[in-house]
Enzyme design. Structure first.
Site: not given
Lengths: 426, 326
Positions: A64-65, A306, A310
């Site tokens: 989820l960053r 997965d 970005h």
């Protein structure tokens, strides 16, 4: 709030249900699947004619960053994308910044997820502080704080003694370990499968045995320690064979694979297409077939996304300098459905690999439409075609090797505990 | 299929020159034929033709190079282009972002052609995909992927000595794994239809499944050199010892170094090539490098003619030498 979903094809592999019927939801729980209980006055009706109604998807690995890389994605943006992909439960690996090695970070992730309210987010705790592979984390306290499993993410624990102790400790407290097998030496600086394509393009390769070498080490230790381990996402046919044998021998080992690796191969790198730079790398057609066989034989329990969103710049560089990974929560279901279209699995088996089987790996009561279960529901149109494009994606990341592909199967509604968290527009 | 033929325009003509792979035999022959026109230019008192007059060529070197950069510069100047040399310390620009920013800046200065050398495989493709449509890109070496102008000058040199390609046996010796030159040579040789291409080296210096590039693999130098017409020696990078790929320079020379003795296994009229710079006493002995079978210096002069031909072709100049007057 009472909801009646009628006219749809109900598929619940956990209970063996597959029929046209009605699903009734009350107070966030499923009250009936198949027949409508009498009397049931719904506040809301959803017409699911021509649609499939199945449990919300359970994704074992999605990044989820947040915290740390909010320019790539946030818990809010990526859980919204997950909901658009029919996912109602997802696990996020511990390689956040800071690393999920303290209850504070685990709590933060869950709190932000609760606020966003799109999907249930289960953090995976770090096995070792800072993922440094030197000591073991407070796994018990972390599990009390909601960590559903433990992992060292992409970082191998090089010190075998530390790995052994971590496994023993996890076994003591009945905790599951998520391990992504890749030998750090054999994969150093590599960015593509070591084979015909890496040779042609002059890219540093990661041999298939970088995976099996580590699988062998992990299986050996699992056998010694009795730890319950989950290996994935996997990429090689040989690793599946090894795990199949270990399962046959009675080891508590499960496996998962990403939807990308079930459909793409090293050839999709084409002439340095950085969108196909994934980790583990896309491998050969033979490996892909081996992964299919692993699903058919049940060695692989789950298909995961997965998901790795970005920012644009991350992929705007020469191949090896770009960052690996693809945004994937929204393509997980349609890509997996291709397995049914291609006759690899039945539709019900595909849904099982996306719902109750990953839930079982986690040991959580999700991924079913059984009465009494939380009303986590995915409704999709199996015949609807859509094109992967920046404007059709909810995720903040647009980095996918499937960009421009026409996929079949689109989520129309997602319900989380009886609440409509996503509805397809138009 | 999305990125196929990025180096060709819709009419199948060269737009960029990025790799030999994907180019047809006739295209390679056209380049070789066209280059013949430029061989004489270097010998004249005024060494210029006006084919690229008014154009700006930018040498964009992210990796140090002397010979390749110099020959590109000479080639461009002999075509009357303005030349800009930019040497970039790679460590300062490891981010693609700054690479793209730099390209945008150069585009704003109205450059017409980028000659790119970069340590990463695929860098030239990346740049070609992101430059403005009027800009041409020549790959002057990208990572371990390709060095197509070097391969073409090698083919040019081979043709000048051997004539036809069809009956030739060619051996490429040494570090194939890391060599962009070898990959481009192999593609060029197989496309031009030589009888046999052999690669010779220890397993540690051969890439996986290299035979799928259409070559025969030999591990022993004498056997591999048996009956060959052309020997191409590759440079052994000194750092290869660190990767545990070979034990020592001494042992490497013992097994794969080209000496007069080993040379005797090849055909009597064999030619010996090397893309340079040479490590004397590591991959080749001085007697062979400076000996009668060596064409190593000739390769360098041919490099200018080939690069003039390729630069001229991708800027839209076609065949014939009618423009070639001063």
């Amino acid at each position: 709030m009472k909801i009646r979903i009628h006219g749809g094809r109900l598929i619940d592999p956990a209970s063996g249900l597959d029929e046209i019927g009605t699903l009734c939801v009350a107070d966030g729980r499923i009250v009936a699947a198949g027949e409508s209980p009498e009397p049931f006055t719904a506040d809301r009706e959803i017409d699911a004619s021509g649609l499939v109604v199945c449990p919300g998807l359970v994704d074992l690995q999605a990044r989820l960053r947040e915290p740390g890389q909010e320019h790539k994605g946030t818990i809010e943006s990526e859980t919204a994308a997950a909901a658009a992909g029919g996912i109602t439960t997802l696990c996020c690996p511990p390689d956040t910044d800071p690393v999920t090695d303290t209850p504070a970070v685990a709590n933060l992730i869950q709190e932000l997820a609760r606020r966003a309210g799109n999907t249930r987010v289960l953090p995976i705790g770090a096995m070792t502080p800072g993922l440094r592979g030197e000591q073991i984390c407070e796994m018990f306290i972390l599990s009390q704080s909601g960590c559903v499993a433990f992992s060292n993410a992409e970082r191998a624990i090089v010190n075998t003694e530390v790995l052994r102790r971590a496994m023993e400790y996890a076994a003591t407290h009945d905790l599951t370990l998520f391990l992504r097998p890749q030998d750090p030496w054999l994969s150093a600086n590599g960015c593509a499968h070591e084979g015909a394509v890496s040779t042609r393009l002059g890219l540093r390769g990661i041999p298939g045995f970088a995976e099996t070498m580590e699988v062998a080490r992990l299986l050996t230790l699992a056998e010694q320690t009795g730890a319950r381990i989950h290996l994935g996402p996997l990429s090689t046919a040989r690793a599946i064979q090894m795990i199949g044998r270990a399962q046959y021998d009675g080891l508590p080992v499960s496996a998962s694979v990403s939807a990308h690796h079930l459909h793409l191969t090293e050839l999709d790198i084409n002439d340095f297409d950085s969108r196909a730079y994934l980790r583990p790398p896309l491998r050969t057609q033979r490996d892909r077939e081996g992964l299919h066989r692993g699903l058919v034989r049940g060695v692989i329990g789950a298909i995961c996304s997965d998901h790795q969103p970005h920012d644009i710049d991350a992929k705007l560089a020469p191949f090896a300098e770009s960052e690996p990974g693809a945004t994937a929560v929204e393509t997980l279901l349609p890509l997996s459905l291709r397995l049914a279209d291609h006759g690899v699995l039945s539709l019900s088996e595909v849904i099982a690999a996306l719902t109750w089987r990953p839930a079982r790996i986690l040991g959580i009561p999700a991924g079913t439409l059984s009465p009494g279960a939380a009303a986590d529901i995915c409704i999709f149109n199996p015949e609807r075609y859509w094109t992967v494009a920046p404007e059709t994606l909810v995720s903040q990341g647009h980095n996918t090797p499937l960009m421009g592909w026409e996929l079949k199967g689109r989520v129309t509604h997602t319900l989380l505990e009886g609440r409509l968290v996503y509805q397809l527009k138009g | 299929m999305r990125y196929r033929d990025i180096q060709l325009d819709e009419n199948g003509r060269l737009r960029h020159f990025l790799s030999i792979e994907g180019l047809k035999r006739q295209m390679l022959m056209d380049i070789l034929d066209y280059a013949e026109n430029f061989i004489t230019v270097g010998g004249r008192s005024i060494k210029k033709v006006p084919l690229l007059r008014g154009h700006t060529v930018t040498n964009l070197f992210f990796e140090p190079s002397t010979r390749t950069r110099t020959t590109f510069e000479l080639a461009a100047k002999r075509l009357s282009a303005d030349v800009l040399n930019i040497n970039i310390n790679t460590s300062a620009t490891t981010k693609g972002e700054s690479l793209l920013d730099m390209l945008r800046n150069l585009e704003a200065m109205h450059c017409d052609m980028f000659v790119v050398r970069h340590a990463q495989s695929g860098a030239a493709h990346f740049i070609a995909r992101h430059v403005a449509p009027h800009i041409r890109v020549i790959n002057a070496g990208d990572g371990s992927h390709a060095h197509p102008t070097q391969a073409m000058l090698d083919m040019f040199t081979i043709r000048r000595h051997k004539g036809e390609f069809a009956d030739l046996r060619v051996a490429v010796v040494g570090d194939i794994l890391h060599s962009r030159v070898a990959r481009s040579q192999i593609h060029a040789l197989t496309t031009l239809g030589v009888h046999e291409v052999r690669v010779i080296g220890p397993e540690t210096l051969l890439p996986q499944r290299v035979e799928e590039l259409g070559v025969h693999v030999y591990h022993h130098l004498p056997a591999g050199l048996e009956g060959v017409d052309v020997i191409i020696m590759l440079r052994l990078q000194r750092e290869r010892m660190q990767g545990a790929l070979i034990p020592s320079e001494r042992e490497y020379f013992e097994l794969y170094g080209l000496t007069e003795e080993k040379l005797a296994f090849a055909k009597p009229d064999v030619i010996v090539m090397h893309p340079g710079p040479i490590n004397r006493g590591v991959e080749i002995s001085s007697e062979v490098a400076d000996g009668p079978r060596s064409v190593i210096l000739e390769q360098v002069s041919n490099g200018i003619a080939i690069r003039m031909a390729i630069m001229s072709m991708i800027m839209g100049n076609r065949f014939g030498s009618e423009e070639e007057e001063q």
